[in-house]
Design a protein around this motif. Sequence first.
Motif, PDB file in Angstrom:
ATOM      1  N   ARG A 116      -5.613   0.139  10.289  1.00 38.35           N
ATOM      2  CA  ARG A 116      -6.286   0.185   9.133  1.00 38.35           C
ATOM      3  C   ARG A 116      -5.382  -0.802   8.077  1.00 38.35           C
ATOM      4  O   ARG A 116      -5.684  -1.134   7.166  1.00 38.35           O
ATOM      5  N   MET A 117      -3.869  -0.760   8.189  1.00 34.17           N
ATOM      6  CA  MET A 117      -3.192  -1.406   7.333  1.00 34.17           C
ATOM      7  C   MET A 117      -1.983  -1.833   8.541  1.00 34.17           C
ATOM      8  O   MET A 117      -1.269  -1.006   9.179  1.00 34.17           O
ATOM      9  N   VAL A 118      -1.226  -2.991   8.324  1.00 32.88           N
ATOM     10  CA  VAL A 118      -0.118  -3.414   8.813  1.00 32.88           C
ATOM     11  C   VAL A 118       1.004  -3.742   7.606  1.00 32.88           C
ATOM     12  O   VAL A 118       0.653  -4.304   6.835  1.00 32.88           O
ATOM     13  N   VAL A 119       2.466  -3.465   7.988  1.00 32.13           N
ATOM     14  CA  VAL A 119       3.462  -3.676   7.159  1.00 32.13           C
ATOM     15  C   VAL A 119       4.405  -4.709   7.838  1.00 32.13           C
ATOM     16  O   VAL A 119       4.902  -4.270   8.899  1.00 32.13           O
ATOM     17  N   GLU A 120       4.866  -5.741   7.156  1.00 29.32           N
ATOM     18  CA  GLU A 120       5.965  -6.562   7.511  1.00 29.32           C
ATOM     19  C   GLU A 120       7.102  -6.335   6.390  1.00 29.32           C
ATOM     20  O   GLU A 120       6.790  -6.784   5.524  1.00 29.32           O
ATOM     21  N   VAL A 121       8.325  -6.528   7.009  1.00 29.85           N
ATOM     22  CA  VAL A 121       9.648  -6.462   5.988  1.00 29.85           C
ATOM     23  C   VAL A 121      10.202  -7.734   6.494  1.00 29.85           C
ATOM     24  O   VAL A 121      10.454  -7.843   7.630  1.00 29.85           O
ATOM     25  N   THR A 122      10.281  -8.807   5.645  1.00 32.83           N
ATOM     26  CA  THR A 122      10.706 -10.241   6.157  1.00 32.83           C
ATOM     27  C   THR A 122      12.242 -10.022   6.451  1.00 32.83           C
ATOM     28  O   THR A 122      12.987  -9.193   5.847  1.00 32.83           O
ATOM     29  N   VAL A 144      -5.900  -4.251   5.541  1.00 31.80           N
ATOM     30  CA  VAL A 144      -4.656  -4.497   4.486  1.00 31.80           C
ATOM     31  C   VAL A 144      -3.447  -4.941   5.285  1.00 31.80           C
ATOM     32  O   VAL A 144      -2.932  -4.479   6.263  1.00 31.80           O
ATOM     33  N   TYR A 145      -2.797  -5.743   4.712  1.00 34.77           N
ATOM     34  CA  TYR A 145      -1.620  -6.473   5.198  1.00 34.77           C
ATOM     35  C   TYR A 145      -0.658  -6.574   3.857  1.00 34.77           C
ATOM     36  O   TYR A 145      -0.839  -6.940   3.150  1.00 34.77           O
ATOM     37  N   THR A 179      -1.126   0.632  -5.716  1.00 33.86           N
ATOM     38  CA  THR A 179      -2.058   1.500  -5.049  1.00 33.86           C
ATOM     39  C   THR A 179      -2.288   1.059  -3.732  1.00 33.86           C
ATOM     40  O   THR A 179      -2.823  -0.149  -3.717  1.00 33.86           O
ATOM     41  N   VAL A 180      -2.048   1.795  -2.864  1.00 34.51           N
ATOM     42  CA  VAL A 180      -2.673   1.292  -1.523  1.00 34.51           C
ATOM     43  C   VAL A 180      -4.281   1.440  -1.719  1.00 34.51           C
ATOM     44  O   VAL A 180      -4.973   2.148  -2.002  1.00 34.51           O
ATOM     45  N   PRO A 181      -4.870   0.272  -1.017  1.00 33.38           N
ATOM     46  CA  PRO A 181      -6.227   0.294  -1.132  1.00 33.38           C
ATOM     47  C   PRO A 181      -6.832   1.313  -0.704  1.00 33.38           C
ATOM     48  O   PRO A 181      -6.531   1.899   0.556  1.00 33.38           O
TER      49      PRO A 181
END
Length: 201
Positions: A116-122, A144-145, A179-181
Amino acid sequence: MAVIQHEVREQEQPELALGEAAEQLARSLPGHRVEILQGRLTATPPADGTHALALSWLGEEFGAKARTVGLRLVQAVGLWLPTGPDDYAIPDLSVVEADFRDAHAMKNCYAAHAFRMVVEVTSTNWADDLGPKVEDYAQAGIPVYVVVDRKHDQVLLCSDPRSGEYKNKVSHKRGTSFTVPDVVGIEMKLSVDRLLDGDED
């Protein structure tokens, strides 16, 4: 004086397939995250403390809420990508369907429809997070990215993947929240400062 020349033939070795090369690289670089993005092999060193704290905070915030709506929060789970025959990414954090293990694709990777959503911390690979991964995740249809862009001190929110690209890309600056979509299925507001700096407690 006679000079004797010897022709030295290199022993022919079979060329490694990209997937095999990735496995070999992962074995030789323990602790590194090895991915294949758009046919290119990448290896990212272990994260620093701020990176880890940001993910820990997100895990605490999202974890309990995800379970109440039939979702799960997972770290470093492989996502099979449609951009090439061997392409896959390992997002820092993902919100997935509770039954995501039923979507096993290959190796330790899962099909995109379970995400549903992925998160990357650079970190040192920030150019991949802001370039190829934006394209790859959009083509995979990840709803969502979120990129916690420590290089540029902001958070990029990408949503609405259509025709291989995210139609909505919004940068959020320090001192703001977003806000998270709704499509993720978890109601939550996220602080940009907290994402960039990690858990300060």
